[in-house]
Design a protein around this motif. Structure first.
Motif, PDB file in Angstrom:
ATOM      1  N   HIS A  99     -91.761  75.351-116.425  1.00 24.96           N
ATOM      2  CA  HIS A  99     -91.626  75.059-115.648  1.00 24.96           C
ATOM      3  C   HIS A  99     -91.309  75.081-114.123  1.00 24.96           C
ATOM      4  O   HIS A  99     -91.064  74.908-113.412  1.00 24.96           O
ATOM      5  CB  HIS A  99     -89.120  75.024-115.108  1.00 24.96           C
ATOM      6  N   GLN A 100     -92.526  75.686-114.099  1.00 25.48           N
ATOM      7  CA  GLN A 100     -93.499  76.896-112.614  1.00 25.48           C
ATOM      8  C   GLN A 100     -94.575  75.899-112.392  1.00 25.48           C
ATOM      9  O   GLN A 100     -94.789  74.893-113.123  1.00 25.48           O
ATOM     10  CB  GLN A 100     -93.696  78.183-113.069  1.00 25.48           C
ATOM     11  N   PHE A 101     -94.472  75.464-111.484  1.00 30.56           N
ATOM     12  CA  PHE A 101     -95.616  74.945-110.369  1.00 30.56           C
ATOM     13  C   PHE A 101     -96.647  76.310-109.705  1.00 30.56           C
ATOM     14  O   PHE A 101     -95.742  76.730-109.384  1.00 30.56           O
ATOM     15  CB  PHE A 101     -95.351  73.978-109.692  1.00 30.56           C
ATOM     16  N   GLY A 102     -97.849  76.014-110.546  1.00 33.49           N
ATOM     17  CA  GLY A 102     -98.760  76.983-109.952  1.00 33.49           C
ATOM     18  C   GLY A 102     -99.581  75.831-107.696  1.00 33.49           C
ATOM     19  O   GLY A 102     -99.875  74.875-107.709  1.00 33.49           O
ATOM     20  N   LEU A 103     -98.992  77.442-107.648  1.00 32.45           N
ATOM     21  CA  LEU A 103     -98.869  76.936-105.842  1.00 32.45           C
ATOM     22  C   LEU A 103    -100.280  78.052-104.874  1.00 32.45           C
ATOM     23  O   LEU A 103    -100.477  78.450-105.474  1.00 32.45           O
ATOM     24  CB  LEU A 103     -97.234  76.785-105.435  1.00 32.45           C
ATOM     25  N   VAL A 104    -100.557  77.049-104.167  1.00 25.97           N
ATOM     26  CA  VAL A 104    -101.538  78.379-103.182  1.00 25.97           C
ATOM     27  C   VAL A 104    -100.801  77.757-101.486  1.00 25.97           C
ATOM     28  O   VAL A 104    -100.314  76.792-101.394  1.00 25.97           O
ATOM     29  CB  VAL A 104    -102.869  78.167-103.099  1.00 25.97           C
ATOM     30  N   GLN A 105    -100.489  78.855-100.992  1.00 28.16           N
ATOM     31  CA  GLN A 105    -100.256  79.190 -99.626  1.00 28.16           C
ATOM     32  C   GLN A 105    -101.569  78.578 -98.795  1.00 28.16           C
ATOM     33  O   GLN A 105    -102.786  78.822 -98.834  1.00 28.16           O
ATOM     34  CB  GLN A 105    -100.348  80.305 -98.845  1.00 28.16           C
ATOM     35  N   ARG A 106    -101.307  77.552 -98.158  1.00 27.31           N
ATOM     36  CA  ARG A 106    -102.196  76.631 -97.078  1.00 27.31           C
ATOM     37  C   ARG A 106    -102.141  77.214 -95.488  1.00 27.31           C
ATOM     38  O   ARG A 106    -101.862  78.117 -95.545  1.00 27.31           O
ATOM     39  CB  ARG A 106    -100.825  75.509 -96.077  1.00 27.31           C
ATOM     40  N   PRO A 107    -103.262  76.918 -95.061  1.00 25.81           N
ATOM     41  CA  PRO A 107    -104.274  77.809 -93.957  1.00 25.81           C
ATOM     42  C   PRO A 107    -103.075  77.777 -93.043  1.00 25.81           C
ATOM     43  O   PRO A 107    -102.569  77.272 -92.708  1.00 25.81           O
ATOM     44  CB  PRO A 107    -105.183  77.432 -94.122  1.00 25.81           C
ATOM     45  N   LEU A 108    -102.666  78.812 -92.011  1.00 29.44           N
ATOM     46  CA  LEU A 108    -103.142  78.816 -90.642  1.00 29.44           C
ATOM     47  C   LEU A 108    -102.735  78.196 -89.910  1.00 29.44           C
ATOM     48  O   LEU A 108    -104.453  78.366 -89.788  1.00 29.44           O
ATOM     49  CB  LEU A 108    -102.365  80.293 -90.598  1.00 29.44           C
ATOM     50  N   GLY A 109    -102.826  77.105 -88.895  1.00 31.24           N
ATOM     51  CA  GLY A 109    -103.373  76.691 -88.573  1.00 31.24           C
ATOM     52  C   GLY A 109    -103.108  75.454 -88.313  1.00 31.24           C
ATOM     53  O   GLY A 109    -103.007  74.291 -87.177  1.00 31.24           O
ATOM     54  N   GLY A 110    -103.352  74.548 -89.563  1.00 29.02           N
ATOM     55  CA  GLY A 110    -103.507  72.995 -89.886  1.00 29.02           C
ATOM     56  C   GLY A 110    -102.221  72.650 -90.080  1.00 29.02           C
ATOM     57  O   GLY A 110    -101.178  73.247 -90.337  1.00 29.02           O
ATOM     58  N   ILE A 111    -102.203  71.782 -90.827  1.00 31.75           N
ATOM     59  CA  ILE A 111    -100.901  70.598 -91.395  1.00 31.75           C
ATOM     60  C   ILE A 111    -100.063  71.931 -92.240  1.00 31.75           C
ATOM     61  O   ILE A 111    -101.033  72.328 -93.462  1.00 31.75           O
ATOM     62  CB  ILE A 111    -101.677  69.303 -91.790  1.00 31.75           C
ATOM     63  N   TRP A 112     -99.168  72.075 -92.134  1.00 31.31           N
ATOM     64  CA  TRP A 112     -98.363  72.630 -92.890  1.00 31.31           C
ATOM     65  C   TRP A 112     -98.355  74.035 -93.015  1.00 31.31           C
ATOM     66  O   TRP A 112     -98.417  74.506 -93.979  1.00 31.31           O
ATOM     67  CB  TRP A 112     -98.131  71.778 -94.518  1.00 31.31           C
ATOM     68  N   SER A 113     -98.590  74.220 -92.107  1.00 33.27           N
ATOM     69  CA  SER A 113     -99.536  76.175 -91.658  1.00 33.27           C
ATOM     70  C   SER A 113     -98.227  76.380 -92.078  1.00 33.27           C
ATOM     71  O   SER A 113     -97.830  76.822 -92.347  1.00 33.27           O
ATOM     72  CB  SER A 113     -99.081  75.967 -90.359  1.00 33.27           C
ATOM     73  N   GLY A 114     -99.160  77.772 -93.841  1.00 34.96           N
ATOM     74  CA  GLY A 114     -98.259  78.640 -94.129  1.00 34.96           C
ATOM     75  C   GLY A 114     -97.097  78.702 -94.871  1.00 34.96           C
ATOM     76  O   GLY A 114     -97.387  79.470 -95.697  1.00 34.96           O
ATOM     77  N   LEU A 115     -97.317  76.976 -94.897  1.00 30.83           N
ATOM     78  CA  LEU A 115     -96.007  76.567 -96.635  1.00 30.83           C
ATOM     79  C   LEU A 115     -97.124  76.777 -97.640  1.00 30.83           C
ATOM     80  O   LEU A 115     -98.543  76.744 -97.839  1.00 30.83           O
ATOM     81  CB  LEU A 115     -95.794  75.413 -95.873  1.00 30.83           C
ATOM     82  N   TYR A 116     -96.212  76.994 -98.566  1.00 26.70           N
ATOM     83  CA  TYR A 116     -97.115  77.042 -99.433  1.00 26.70           C
ATOM     84  C   TYR A 116     -96.948  75.807-100.917  1.00 26.70           C
ATOM     85  O   TYR A 116     -95.845  74.282-100.411  1.00 26.70           O
ATOM     86  CB  TYR A 116     -96.460  77.464-100.731  1.00 26.70           C
ATOM     87  N   THR A 117     -97.923  75.199-100.941  1.00 22.22           N
ATOM     88  CA  THR A 117     -98.035  73.621-101.697  1.00 22.22           C
ATOM     89  C   THR A 117     -98.937  73.824-102.697  1.00 22.22           C
ATOM     90  O   THR A 117     -99.903  74.756-102.862  1.00 22.22           O
ATOM     91  CB  THR A 117     -98.825  72.452-100.578  1.00 22.22           C
ATOM     92  N   LEU A 118     -99.303  72.707-103.126  1.00 22.13           N
ATOM     93  CA  LEU A 118     -99.614  72.308-104.840  1.00 22.13           C
ATOM     94  C   LEU A 118    -101.961  72.895-104.371  1.00 22.13           C
ATOM     95  O   LEU A 118    -101.589  72.410-103.398  1.00 22.13           O
ATOM     96  CB  LEU A 118     -99.817  70.955-105.428  1.00 22.13           C
ATOM     97  N   PRO A 119    -101.944  73.078-104.906  1.00 25.90           N
ATOM     98  CA  PRO A 119    -104.177  73.387-104.736  1.00 25.90           C
ATOM     99  C   PRO A 119    -104.729  72.229-103.717  1.00 25.90           C
ATOM    100  O   PRO A 119    -103.890  71.199-105.288  1.00 25.90           O
ATOM    101  CB  PRO A 119    -104.587  73.807-106.116  1.00 25.90           C
ATOM    102  N   GLU A 120    -104.966  71.945-103.403  1.00 29.47           N
ATOM    103  CA  GLU A 120    -105.753  70.527-102.721  1.00 29.47           C
ATOM    104  C   GLU A 120    -107.150  70.696-103.114  1.00 29.47           C
ATOM    105  O   GLU A 120    -107.570  71.036-103.798  1.00 29.47           O
ATOM    106  CB  GLU A 120    -105.730  70.441-101.464  1.00 29.47           C
ATOM    107  N   LEU A 121    -107.271  69.412-103.688  1.00 34.02           N
ATOM    108  CA  LEU A 121    -108.582  68.846-104.144  1.00 34.02           C
ATOM    109  C   LEU A 121    -110.013  68.627-103.208  1.00 34.02           C
ATOM    110  O   LEU A 121    -109.093  67.293-102.359  1.00 34.02           O
ATOM    111  CB  LEU A 121    -108.664  68.410-105.331  1.00 34.02           C
ATOM    112  N   ALA A 122    -110.803  69.507-103.011  1.00 32.48           N
ATOM    113  CA  ALA A 122    -111.832  69.122-102.055  1.00 32.48           C
ATOM    114  C   ALA A 122    -111.965  67.800-102.366  1.00 32.48           C
ATOM    115  O   ALA A 122    -112.403  66.722-101.602  1.00 32.48           O
ATOM    116  CB  ALA A 122    -112.918  69.854-101.967  1.00 32.48           C
ATOM    117  N   THR A 123    -112.387  66.939-103.843  1.00 31.45           N
ATOM    118  CA  THR A 123    -112.478  65.940-104.450  1.00 31.45           C
ATOM    119  C   THR A 123    -111.721  64.880-105.566  1.00 31.45           C
ATOM    120  O   THR A 123    -111.221  65.810-106.163  1.00 31.45           O
ATOM    121  CB  THR A 123    -114.526  65.780-105.566  1.00 31.45           C
TER     122      THR A 123
END
Length: 287
Positions: free
Chosen positions: A202-226
């Motif tokens: 039931h768990q999702f693997g998350l990473v913290q968004r960089p500070l300053g950009g969109i959704w600054s400092g929040l945890y989201t799913l890992p963003e893919l570059a490609t």
DNA sequence: AAGACGTGGAG
DNA sequence: TCTCCAAGTCT
């Protein structure tokens, strides 16, 4: 700070929850980052949450500011909020100029120059300074904003009901609805975002968004570059103030790097979840 | 100075 | 669906 660029009705329940859980500035200063992000979740402009926290820490350390100049030194407090606080809390005779007040005063003077310039701001400030009630500056500033909200509205202002219609230059000129003049148009760009969906039960693997950009400092799913080849995404359109996002989720793709934390949906939500992810979980329910 | 930064409601 | 706007601030 909750109300910056946010309607009172939109911010009210957040304000109540903040006050209930963290009633004093000391509570706010001592709170965890994640608790504050959780309380802020859904309000937007997430950097404000960090600024609020930093501001509270500063005030807890140095004591309450007094007057516009000192309020301005607090993180997250700019010209408008500083003047509002100084006039209401300290009785300082200064105009609190938010979007509402700028509209009222620009109509009062029938000011035809673009309102965004520093020249216009300086003009409105000096004009407003003449009107602020010397004994009740806070109430006066509140009254201007209430006037703007009830009568001096952006469209179809109710000039006939306005208590200061005799004083209003735009009213006589018939140009009320043309004021204030806004020339700055924000350009909305389109952007594609891609997210892996790492799962452990039931768990999702998350990473913290960089500070300053969109959704600054929040945890989201890992963003893919490609775009990961061979996987079919779930697609969601999401609009920010300055961006149209097309968000792609890849439920079959766990990503290639290890997430920072694993959280259930509820735990994630309590730490703060961008609305795009709230909508995703609503539209594509997970267990 | 101008752009980044969310979200929800109204028309 | 789209535009505009809302108790702006930071860089």
């Amino acid at each position: 700070m909750i109300l910056q660029q946010t309607r009172v009705e939109q911010g009210r329940s957040y304000w109540e929850r903040f006050l209930q859980e963290l009633p004093t500035v000391e509570d706010l200063a001592a709170a965890s980052d994640t608790q504050i992000k959780g309380l802020w979740s859904g309000l937007g402009y997430y950097r404000r949450a960090d600024l609020l926290h930093r501001g509270a820490k500063q005030i807890a350390r140095t004591g309450w500011p007094q007057g516009t100049k000192e309020w301005l030194e607090v993180p997250g407090i700019g010209p408008y909020t500083a003047a509002a606080l100084a006039s209401i809390v300290d009785g300082e005779v200064v105009p609190a100029l938010d979007g509402n007040a700028f509209r009222v005063y620009s109509r009062l003077a029938d000011w035809s120059e673009p309102i965004e310039t520093s020249r216009s701001k300086a003009f409105i400030y000096s004009l407003a300074l003449n009107f602020v009630h010397p004994k009740r500056p806070g109430d006066f500033n509140q009254a201007v904003m209430d006037l703007a909200q009830a009568l001096c509205t952006p469209k179809k202002p109710k000039c006939n009901e306005c208590p200061v219609q005799e004083l209003c230059a735009a009213r006589s000129a018939g140009s009320a609805e043309l004021r204030p003049v806004k020339t700055r148009t924000l350009k909305v760009t389109e952007q594609d975002l891609h997210f892996a969906v790492p799962r452990r039960g039931h768990q999702f693997g998350l990473v913290q968004r960089p500070l300053g950009g969109i959704w600054s400092g929040l945890y989201t799913l890992p963003e893919l570059a490609t775009v990961p080849p061979g996987f079919t995404p779930q697609v969601l359109d999401h609009r920010l103030s300055h961006r149209k996002l097309r968000v792609h989720f890849y439920p079959e793709f766990e990503g290639s790097s290890e997430p920072e934390i694993w959280l259930t949906r509820e735990e994630w939500s309590k730490r703060g979840m961008p609305q795009a992810f709230v909508h995703w979980l609503t539209e594509f329910p997970y267990i």
